[in-house]
Design a protein around this motif. Structure first.
Motif, PDB file in Angstrom:
ATOM      1  N   LEU A 172       0.847  -1.194   0.000  1.00 13.13           N
ATOM      2  CA  LEU A 172       0.000   0.000   0.000  1.00 13.13           C
ATOM      3  C   LEU A 172       0.883   1.245   0.000  1.00 13.13           C
ATOM      4  O   LEU A 172       1.655   1.469   0.928  1.00 13.13           O
ATOM      5  N   GLU A 173       0.772   2.045  -1.052  1.00 14.85           N
ATOM      6  CA  GLU A 173       1.568   3.267  -1.164  1.00 14.85           C
ATOM      7  C   GLU A 173       0.706   4.525  -1.132  1.00 14.85           C
ATOM      8  O   GLU A 173       1.195   5.607  -0.828  1.00 14.85           O
ATOM      9  N   GLU A 174      -0.581   4.380  -1.487  1.00 15.51           N
ATOM     10  CA  GLU A 174      -1.457   5.548  -1.533  1.00 15.51           C
ATOM     11  C   GLU A 174      -1.590   6.202  -0.160  1.00 15.51           C
ATOM     12  O   GLU A 174      -1.591   5.521   0.867  1.00 15.51           O
ATOM     13  N   ASN A 175      -1.709   7.507  -0.153  1.00 14.29           N
ATOM     14  CA  ASN A 175      -1.950   8.240   1.083  1.00 14.29           C
ATOM     15  C   ASN A 175      -3.463   8.343   1.276  1.00 14.29           C
ATOM     16  O   ASN A 175      -4.137   9.054   0.529  1.00 14.29           O
ATOM     17  N   LEU A 176      -3.982   7.630   2.248  1.00 16.42           N
ATOM     18  CA  LEU A 176      -5.429   7.585   2.470  1.00 16.42           C
ATOM     19  C   LEU A 176      -5.890   8.513   3.594  1.00 16.42           C
ATOM     20  O   LEU A 176      -7.068   8.553   3.926  1.00 16.42           O
ATOM     21  N   ASP A 177      -4.936   9.271   4.175  1.00 10.50           N
ATOM     22  CA  ASP A 177      -5.294  10.160   5.284  1.00 10.50           C
ATOM     23  C   ASP A 177      -6.406  11.123   4.853  1.00 10.50           C
ATOM     24  O   ASP A 177      -6.491  11.514   3.689  1.00 10.50           O
ATOM     25  N   ILE A 178      -7.242  11.508   5.816  1.00 15.38           N
ATOM     26  CA  ILE A 178      -8.355  12.418   5.514  1.00 15.38           C
ATOM     27  C   ILE A 178      -7.944  13.838   5.872  1.00 15.38           C
ATOM     28  O   ILE A 178      -7.653  14.151   7.035  1.00 15.38           O
ATOM     29  N   LYS A 179      -7.914  14.692   4.853  1.00 17.44           N
ATOM     30  CA  LYS A 179      -7.528  16.091   5.070  1.00 17.44           C
ATOM     31  C   LYS A 179      -8.635  16.819   5.823  1.00 17.44           C
ATOM     32  O   LYS A 179      -9.815  16.654   5.527  1.00 17.44           O
ATOM     33  N   LEU A 180      -8.228  17.621   6.777  1.00 20.55           N
ATOM     34  CA  LEU A 180      -9.190  18.397   7.561  1.00 20.55           C
ATOM     35  C   LEU A 180      -9.332  19.780   6.943  1.00 20.55           C
ATOM     36  O   LEU A 180      -8.346  20.488   6.746  1.00 20.55           O
ATOM     37  N   ASP A 181     -10.564  20.122   6.604  1.00 22.30           N
ATOM     38  CA  ASP A 181     -10.838  21.414   5.972  1.00 22.30           C
ATOM     39  C   ASP A 181     -11.783  22.204   6.875  1.00 22.30           C
ATOM     40  O   ASP A 181     -12.954  21.841   7.037  1.00 22.30           O
ATOM     41  N   LYS A 182     -11.262  23.281   7.481  1.00 23.64           N
ATOM     42  CA  LYS A 182     -12.077  24.064   8.427  1.00 23.64           C
ATOM     43  C   LYS A 182     -13.275  24.723   7.766  1.00 23.64           C
ATOM     44  O   LYS A 182     -14.236  25.097   8.435  1.00 23.64           O
ATOM     45  N   ARG A 183     -13.221  24.858   6.437  1.00 25.71           N
ATOM     46  CA  ARG A 183     -14.367  25.462   5.732  1.00 25.71           C
ATOM     47  C   ARG A 183     -15.559  24.507   5.741  1.00 25.71           C
ATOM     48  O   ARG A 183     -16.700  24.937   5.679  1.00 25.71           O
TER      49      ARG A 183
ATOM     50  N   TYR B 243     -15.390  18.749   9.783  1.00 29.35           N
ATOM     51  CA  TYR B 243     -14.184  19.081  10.561  1.00 29.35           C
ATOM     52  C   TYR B 243     -14.437  18.843  12.054  1.00 29.35           C
ATOM     53  O   TYR B 243     -13.639  18.187  12.741  1.00 29.35           O
ATOM     54  N   ASN B 244     -15.575  19.347  12.559  1.00 27.73           N
ATOM     55  CA  ASN B 244     -15.892  19.190  13.982  1.00 27.73           C
ATOM     56  C   ASN B 244     -16.082  17.724  14.366  1.00 27.73           C
ATOM     57  O   ASN B 244     -15.648  17.287  15.433  1.00 27.73           O
ATOM     58  N   LEU B 245     -16.746  16.969  13.471  1.00 25.40           N
ATOM     59  CA  LEU B 245     -16.973  15.546  13.733  1.00 25.40           C
ATOM     60  C   LEU B 245     -15.654  14.800  13.860  1.00 25.40           C
ATOM     61  O   LEU B 245     -15.417  14.065  14.816  1.00 25.40           O
ATOM     62  N   LEU B 246     -14.797  14.992  12.860  1.00 25.98           N
ATOM     63  CA  LEU B 246     -13.539  14.241  12.819  1.00 25.98           C
ATOM     64  C   LEU B 246     -12.630  14.593  13.993  1.00 25.98           C
ATOM     65  O   LEU B 246     -12.025  13.716  14.607  1.00 25.98           O
ATOM     66  N   THR B 247     -12.533  15.881  14.294  1.00 18.74           N
ATOM     67  CA  THR B 247     -11.620  16.285  15.366  1.00 18.74           C
ATOM     68  C   THR B 247     -12.158  15.918  16.748  1.00 18.74           C
ATOM     69  O   THR B 247     -11.403  15.804  17.708  1.00 18.74           O
ATOM     70  N   GLU B 248     -13.480  15.703  16.842  1.00 20.02           N
ATOM     71  CA  GLU B 248     -14.061  15.295  18.125  1.00 20.02           C
ATOM     72  C   GLU B 248     -13.724  13.840  18.453  1.00 20.02           C
ATOM     73  O   GLU B 248     -13.529  13.485  19.618  1.00 20.02           O
ATOM     74  N   TYR B 249     -13.620  13.008  17.402  1.00 20.06           N
ATOM     75  CA  TYR B 249     -13.485  11.563  17.646  1.00 20.06           C
ATOM     76  C   TYR B 249     -12.117  10.981  17.288  1.00 20.06           C
ATOM     77  O   TYR B 249     -11.819   9.865  17.675  1.00 20.06           O
TER      78      TYR B 249
ATOM     79  N   PRO C   2      -7.704  11.536  16.622  1.00 18.86           N
ATOM     80  CA  PRO C   2      -6.512  12.385  16.748  1.00 18.86           C
ATOM     81  C   PRO C   2      -6.114  12.929  15.378  1.00 18.86           C
ATOM     82  O   PRO C   2      -6.390  12.295  14.347  1.00 18.86           O
ATOM     83  N   GLN C   3      -5.487  14.086  15.346  1.00 22.49           N
ATOM     84  CA  GLN C   3      -5.067  14.671  14.070  1.00 22.49           C
ATOM     85  C   GLN C   3      -3.566  14.908  14.052  1.00 22.49           C
ATOM     86  O   GLN C   3      -2.954  15.126  15.085  1.00 22.49           O
ATOM     87  N   GLU C   4      -3.000  14.801  12.858  1.00 21.68           N
ATOM     88  CA  GLU C   4      -1.574  15.067  12.661  1.00 21.68           C
ATOM     89  C   GLU C   4      -1.417  15.896  11.399  1.00 21.68           C
ATOM     90  O   GLU C   4      -1.908  15.510  10.336  1.00 21.68           O
ATOM     91  N   ASP C   5      -0.746  17.017  11.505  1.00 21.90           N
ATOM     92  CA  ASP C   5      -0.461  17.880  10.346  1.00 21.90           C
ATOM     93  C   ASP C   5      -1.719  18.196   9.530  1.00 21.90           C
ATOM     94  O   ASP C   5      -1.728  18.109   8.300  1.00 21.90           O
ATOM     95  N   GLY C   6      -2.795  18.538  10.225  1.00 22.71           N
ATOM     96  CA  GLY C   6      -4.025  18.921   9.526  1.00 22.71           C
ATOM     97  C   GLY C   6      -4.738  17.761   8.861  1.00 22.71           C
ATOM     98  O   GLY C   6      -5.566  17.962   7.970  1.00 22.71           O
ATOM     99  N   LYS C   7      -4.439  16.530   9.300  1.00 20.45           N
ATOM    100  CA  LYS C   7      -5.085  15.343   8.712  1.00 20.45           C
ATOM    101  C   LYS C   7      -5.437  14.342   9.811  1.00 20.45           C
ATOM    102  O   LYS C   7      -4.821  14.350  10.878  1.00 20.45           O
TER     103      LYS C   7
ATOM    104  N   GLN D  87     -20.664   9.161   5.829  1.00 22.21           N
ATOM    105  CA  GLN D  87     -19.598   8.150   5.837  1.00 22.21           C
ATOM    106  C   GLN D  87     -18.800   8.245   7.127  1.00 22.21           C
ATOM    107  O   GLN D  87     -18.457   7.225   7.727  1.00 22.21           O
ATOM    108  N   GLN D  88     -18.503   9.470   7.539  1.00 26.80           N
ATOM    109  CA  GLN D  88     -17.732   9.639   8.779  1.00 26.80           C
ATOM    110  C   GLN D  88     -18.535   9.187   9.988  1.00 26.80           C
ATOM    111  O   GLN D  88     -17.985   8.596  10.918  1.00 26.80           O
ATOM    112  N   ILE D  89     -19.854   9.440   9.975  1.00 26.58           N
ATOM    113  CA  ILE D  89     -20.706   9.013  11.091  1.00 26.58           C
ATOM    114  C   ILE D  89     -20.676   7.488  11.221  1.00 26.58           C
ATOM    115  O   ILE D  89     -20.562   6.940  12.323  1.00 26.58           O
ATOM    116  N   CYS D  90     -20.748   6.785  10.085  1.00 28.19           N
ATOM    117  CA  CYS D  90     -20.696   5.312  10.110  1.00 28.19           C
ATOM    118  C   CYS D  90     -19.357   4.827  10.662  1.00 28.19           C
ATOM    119  O   CYS D  90     -19.304   3.867  11.439  1.00 28.19           O
ATOM    120  N   SER D  91     -18.278   5.496  10.265  1.00 30.88           N
ATOM    121  CA  SER D  91     -16.949   5.125  10.778  1.00 30.88           C
ATOM    122  C   SER D  91     -16.840   5.400  12.270  1.00 30.88           C
ATOM    123  O   SER D  91     -16.266   4.610  13.021  1.00 30.88           O
TER     124      SER D  91
END
Length: 298
Positions: free
Chosen positions: A81-92, A97-103, A105-110, A251-255
């Motif tokens: 596996l070489e693809e970068n599958l990280d989810i970018k966090l977009d404050k817009r 953004y609020n959902l992901l950061t609530e549940y 951890p984040q690294e470098d905006g992802k 999708q994020q809610i299911c995860s």
């Protein structure tokens, strides 16, 4: 995922993991070879996750599941596996953004994808019997729970159309008529009451329309937080994101709901690379036709 479990022989698993009747379903239906293959592949992935990478123990510490995620993600990388599958966090996109950061951890905006890797997909053509595979897997999950091999998480079925819920009910009725262990279907709104009773015999499976799952509460729309269960769900998605304008959020809610459980995603059409990469079984329309099956297999 399908390719990297290919070398693992189902027959080599311990009896607790391979002593299932994979063919029988109801009085009039048996699982076809390819449907049995889908179930076998699912069991192999669960074995890797709950036995091989870190053996599940009753009452284990909370960190154990995160350790499993780290090991399975490393397994993907070790197998190319070489693809970068990280989810970018977009404050817009404030809600996501609020959902992901609530549940997570984040690294470098992802959000590192390692935190969402406890999942597998089934890419199966319309008419190939995804619902039968889902019901068979539910039966096997119950057996594995009883054998102490996987956590006793609750089971939730989500789809975006009423007719697919009706199809599930019809197949469950058929399954129940022929099997001793009955599947008891309950709408997700009944969850608190069912958990209070604690005397439900059989296999309780909750269901709901995926497009009515949100982060707010209205009449039909329900706030997933009211049913969070500490993320300890086995979730089955059946075409759950079709026709969904808020697809990314759902999708994020299911995860999130399955963050300390496992996510099983079934669809005839996958385009997201994360779905394709985590595909444990592929029998899409092209494969379906090449294998000689028509649209109406029965």
């Amino acid at each position: 995922l399908r390719d990297i479990i290919e070398d693992l022989r189902f027959e080599d698993l311990s009896p607790n993991w391979n002593s299932f009747d994979l063919e029988s379903f109801s009085k009039s239906k048996k699982l076809w070879d390819y449907q049995q293959k889908a179930v076998k592949n699912a069991i192999k992935v669960l074995w890797r996750y709950y036995e091989n990478f870190l053996d599940y123990q009753k009452g284990e510490r909370l960190e154990a599941n995160q350790e499993r995620k780290g090991r399975i993600f490393q397994w993907y990388k070790d197998n190319g596996l070489e693809e970068n599958l990280d989810i970018k966090l977009d404050k817009r996109k404030r809600k996501i953004y609020n959902l992901l950061t609530e549940y997570y951890p984040q690294e470098d905006g992802k959000v590192p994808y390692e935190h969402l890797i406890n999942r597998m997909c089934f890419w199966m053509a319309t008419g190939s019997g995804k619902t039968l595979v889902i019901i068979k897997l539910i039966q096997i999950l119950k057996c594995l729970i009883e054998r102490g091999e996987i956590p006793p998480n609750d089971i939730l079925f989500l789809t975006h159309r009423d007719d697919l819920i009706e199809q599930l009910k019809k197949h469950v009725d058929e399954f129940n008529y022929a099997n001793e262990a009955k599947i008891i279907l309950k709408e997700l709104k009944e969850y608190p009451e069912v958990k209070r009773q604690r005397t439900l015999f059989g296999i309780p499976v909750f269901y709901y329309r995926s497009d009515n799952l949100s982060d707010q509460q209205k009449e039909k729309i329900i706030d997933f937080r009211n049913y969070d269960n500490d993320g300890k769900w086995y979730i089955f998605l059946d075409e759950a994101h079709k026709g969904d304008r808020e697809e990314a959020k759902r999708q994020q809610i299911c995860s999130i709901l399955s963050r300390d459980g496992f996510l099983f995603n079934s669809s005839a059409t996958f385009i997201d690379p994360r779905d394709v990469i985590t595909c444990a079984f592929e029998f899409n329309l092209s494969s379906f036709i090449k294998s000689g099956y028509g649209k109406h297999i029965a």
